[in-house]
Design a protein around this motif. Structure first.
Motif, PDB file in Angstrom:
ATOM      1  N   THR A 168      -8.601   0.224 -13.772  1.00 57.93           N
ATOM      2  CA  THR A 168      -9.901  -0.386 -13.443  1.00 57.93           C
ATOM      3  C   THR A 168     -10.174  -1.654 -14.248  1.00 57.93           C
ATOM      4  OG1 THR A 168     -10.984   1.085 -15.049  1.00 57.93           O
ATOM      5  CG2 THR A 168     -10.894   1.809 -12.745  1.00 57.93           C
ATOM      6  N   GLY A 169      -9.567  -1.783 -15.404  1.00 53.45           N
ATOM      7  CA  GLY A 169      -9.816  -2.956 -16.238  1.00 53.45           C
ATOM      8  C   GLY A 169      -8.814  -4.066 -16.032  1.00 53.45           C
ATOM      9  N   ASP A 170      -7.924  -3.932 -15.031  1.00 49.05           N
ATOM     10  CA  ASP A 170      -6.905  -4.935 -14.747  1.00 49.05           C
ATOM     11  C   ASP A 170      -5.981  -5.156 -15.948  1.00 49.05           C
ATOM     12  OD1 ASP A 170      -5.681  -6.582 -12.879  1.00 49.05           O
ATOM     13  OD2 ASP A 170      -6.742  -8.372 -13.567  1.00 49.05           O
ATOM     14  N   MET A 171      -5.586  -4.045 -16.578  1.00 48.36           N
ATOM     15  CA  MET A 171      -4.645  -4.100 -17.693  1.00 48.36           C
ATOM     16  C   MET A 171      -3.281  -4.542 -17.180  1.00 48.36           C
ATOM     17  SD  MET A 171      -3.562  -0.923 -20.250  1.00 48.36           S
ATOM     18  CE  MET A 171      -5.128  -0.894 -21.119  1.00 48.36           C
ATOM     19  N   LYS A 172      -2.515  -5.201 -18.028  1.00 48.83           N
ATOM     20  CA  LYS A 172      -1.156  -5.556 -17.645  1.00 48.83           C
ATOM     21  C   LYS A 172      -0.439  -4.281 -17.251  1.00 48.83           C
ATOM     22  CE  LYS A 172      -0.843  -9.579 -20.704  1.00 48.83           C
ATOM     23  NZ  LYS A 172      -0.182 -10.160 -21.895  1.00 48.83           N
ATOM     24  N   TRP A 173       0.369  -4.343 -16.193  1.00 49.91           N
ATOM     25  CA  TRP A 173       0.893  -3.129 -15.604  1.00 49.91           C
ATOM     26  C   TRP A 173       1.822  -2.349 -16.523  1.00 49.91           C
ATOM     27  CZ3 TRP A 173      -1.475  -0.756 -11.972  1.00 49.91           C
ATOM     28  CH2 TRP A 173      -2.246  -1.486 -11.046  1.00 49.91           C
ATOM     29  N   LYS A 174       2.681  -3.009 -17.269  1.00 47.87           N
ATOM     30  CA  LYS A 174       3.554  -2.265 -18.175  1.00 47.87           C
ATOM     31  C   LYS A 174       2.747  -1.585 -19.272  1.00 47.87           C
ATOM     32  CE  LYS A 174       7.897  -4.790 -17.570  1.00 47.87           C
ATOM     33  NZ  LYS A 174       8.955  -5.577 -18.236  1.00 47.87           N
ATOM     34  N   LYS A 175       1.764  -2.289 -19.794  1.00 46.02           N
ATOM     35  CA  LYS A 175       0.881  -1.698 -20.796  1.00 46.02           C
ATOM     36  C   LYS A 175       0.148  -0.503 -20.201  1.00 46.02           C
ATOM     37  CE  LYS A 175       1.255  -4.744 -24.241  1.00 46.02           C
ATOM     38  NZ  LYS A 175       1.613  -4.393 -25.632  1.00 46.02           N
ATOM     39  N   PHE A 177       1.107   1.449 -17.652  1.00 51.51           N
ATOM     40  CA  PHE A 177       2.021   2.575 -17.479  1.00 51.51           C
ATOM     41  C   PHE A 177       2.271   3.277 -18.806  1.00 51.51           C
ATOM     42  CE2 PHE A 177       4.142   0.255 -13.684  1.00 51.51           C
ATOM     43  CZ  PHE A 177       3.191   0.767 -12.818  1.00 51.51           C
ATOM     44  N   TYR A 178       2.459   2.498 -19.862  1.00 53.04           N
ATOM     45  CA  TYR A 178       2.688   3.066 -21.182  1.00 53.04           C
ATOM     46  C   TYR A 178       1.495   3.919 -21.606  1.00 53.04           C
ATOM     47  CZ  TYR A 178       2.817   3.183 -26.293  1.00 53.04           C
ATOM     48  OH  TYR A 178       2.760   3.584 -27.596  1.00 53.04           O
ATOM     49  N   LYS A 179       0.317   3.404 -21.370  1.00 55.24           N
ATOM     50  CA  LYS A 179      -0.899   4.139 -21.727  1.00 55.24           C
ATOM     51  C   LYS A 179      -0.982   5.453 -20.943  1.00 55.24           C
ATOM     52  CE  LYS A 179      -5.876   3.341 -22.402  1.00 55.24           C
ATOM     53  NZ  LYS A 179      -6.414   4.504 -21.678  1.00 55.24           N
ATOM     54  N   GLN A 180      -0.605   5.414 -19.675  1.00 59.86           N
ATOM     55  CA  GLN A 180      -0.627   6.623 -18.856  1.00 59.86           C
ATOM     56  C   GLN A 180       0.367   7.664 -19.382  1.00 59.86           C
ATOM     57  OE1 GLN A 180      -2.762   7.214 -16.018  1.00 59.86           O
ATOM     58  NE2 GLN A 180      -3.698   5.506 -17.107  1.00 59.86           N
ATOM     59  N   GLY A 186      -0.745  13.536 -24.473  1.00 60.04           N
ATOM     60  CA  GLY A 186      -1.834  13.772 -25.401  1.00 60.04           C
ATOM     61  C   GLY A 186      -1.772  12.894 -26.633  1.00 60.04           C
ATOM     62  N   ILE A 187      -1.167  11.728 -26.482  1.00 60.25           N
ATOM     63  CA  ILE A 187      -1.035  10.806 -27.611  1.00 60.25           C
ATOM     64  C   ILE A 187      -2.082   9.699 -27.498  1.00 60.25           C
ATOM     65  CG2 ILE A 187       0.472   9.143 -28.761  1.00 60.25           C
ATOM     66  CD1 ILE A 187       2.845  10.725 -27.651  1.00 60.25           C
ATOM     67  N   ASN A 188      -2.820   9.477 -28.560  1.00 63.93           N
ATOM     68  CA  ASN A 188      -3.783   8.381 -28.590  1.00 63.93           C
ATOM     69  C   ASN A 188      -3.114   7.199 -29.280  1.00 63.93           C
ATOM     70  OD1 ASN A 188      -5.942   6.669 -28.659  1.00 63.93           O
ATOM     71  ND2 ASN A 188      -7.133   7.841 -30.141  1.00 63.93           N
ATOM     72  N   ALA A 189      -2.602   6.277 -28.494  1.00 64.22           N
ATOM     73  CA  ALA A 189      -1.851   5.156 -29.047  1.00 64.22           C
ATOM     74  C   ALA A 189      -2.732   3.947 -29.358  1.00 64.22           C
ATOM     75  CB  ALA A 189      -0.763   4.737 -28.071  1.00 64.22           C
ATOM     76  N   CYS A 190      -4.021   4.033 -29.032  1.00 64.43           N
ATOM     77  CA  CYS A 190      -4.911   2.893 -29.228  1.00 64.43           C
ATOM     78  C   CYS A 190      -5.554   2.938 -30.615  1.00 64.43           C
ATOM     79  CB  CYS A 190      -5.990   2.875 -28.151  1.00 64.43           C
ATOM     80  SG  CYS A 190      -5.311   2.680 -26.485  1.00 64.43           S
ATOM     81  N   LYS A 191      -5.617   1.782 -31.248  1.00 64.65           N
ATOM     82  CA  LYS A 191      -6.159   1.690 -32.602  1.00 64.65           C
ATOM     83  C   LYS A 191      -7.682   1.639 -32.610  1.00 64.65           C
ATOM     84  CE  LYS A 191      -2.082  -1.020 -33.930  1.00 64.65           C
ATOM     85  NZ  LYS A 191      -1.604  -2.331 -34.444  1.00 64.65           N
ATOM     86  N   SER A 192      -8.277   1.185 -31.510  1.00 67.47           N
ATOM     87  CA  SER A 192      -9.726   1.017 -31.451  1.00 67.47           C
ATOM     88  C   SER A 192     -10.334   2.009 -30.468  1.00 67.47           C
ATOM     89  CB  SER A 192     -10.073  -0.416 -31.009  1.00 67.47           C
ATOM     90  OG  SER A 192      -9.540  -1.356 -31.916  1.00 67.47           O
TER      91      SER A 192
END
Length: 209
Positions: A168-175, A177-180, A186-192
């Protein structure tokens, strides 16, 4: 799991004039030199196969991760002008590597397969196409040989609508997919706590040109 797992080098030299008897082929060779252009998906298959099914280059994704029979059928139906030499076709029998950047290939492929619009042969092939292109180190639309990011978004929305709708936020597609994949494990890879507050916002949402 490291973010680099979704980023492996690609060899752009295969897109310009590799000699047929060298074991490397350009998309031009796969399309049949003077074959009619205009089918964006077929051109994407030609680009990705020329780039990632070359056993002399790394990463090597044999047969795009398809079975040998399914890959041979794909060549015959999508790229009928291309007659691969036996040694090249035999190399496609190898299994996709599981070490290094290719280690994420099975999970990424499964993510795409789980979100296919239809569980048919066509959508399975496109899932393998996109997963293979994700092994490249450029923007995904470039690794797929597409004209621009708009064409990529259209392809993903058509073939994997429920997955594409999550971006929904128009994230870069590879980023994205990685987030998905991280969320699946169950990994929270985001620092913020939110993307808006992240110092690396531009890395995920910046222009892809």
């Amino acid at each position: 799991m490291s973010e680099e797992m979704l980023y492996a080098r690609s060899d752009g030299s295969l897109n310009t004039g590799a000699l047929p008897d060298s074991g490397s082929f350009s998309a031009w060779h796969l399309l049949g030199h003077t074959a009619t252009r205009g089918d964006v998906l077929t051109e994407s298959f030609a680009h990705v196969i020329a780039t990632y099914c070359d056993p002399h280059c790394s990463p090597f994704v044999p047969a795009l991760g398809l079975s040998h029979a399914a890959f041979t059928e794909l060549l015959q139906t999508r790229l009928p002008y291309f007659t691969p030499p036996p040694h090249w076709l035999d190399a496609q029998r190898e299994a996709v590597g599981t070490a290094g950047p290719l280690g994420e290939f099975p999970d990424l492929l499964q993510l795409l397969l789980d979100h296919r619009a239809t569980a048919d042969k066509q959508h399975r092939r496109v899932a393998h196409l996109v997963a293979s292109a994700c092994m490249g180190n450029d923007h995904l639309w470039q690794d797929l040989g597409l004209p621009d990011r708009k064409a990529l978004s259209a392809l993903l929305s058509s073939h994997f609508p429920t997955l594409a709708a999550r971006n929904t936020g128009d994230m870069k597609w590879k980023k994205f997919f990685y987030k998905q994949l991280c969320e699946r494990e169950g990994i929270n890879a985001c620092k913020s706590p939110s993307c808006a507050a992240c110092a690396d916002y531009d890395k995920c949402f910046g222009a892809e040109e």
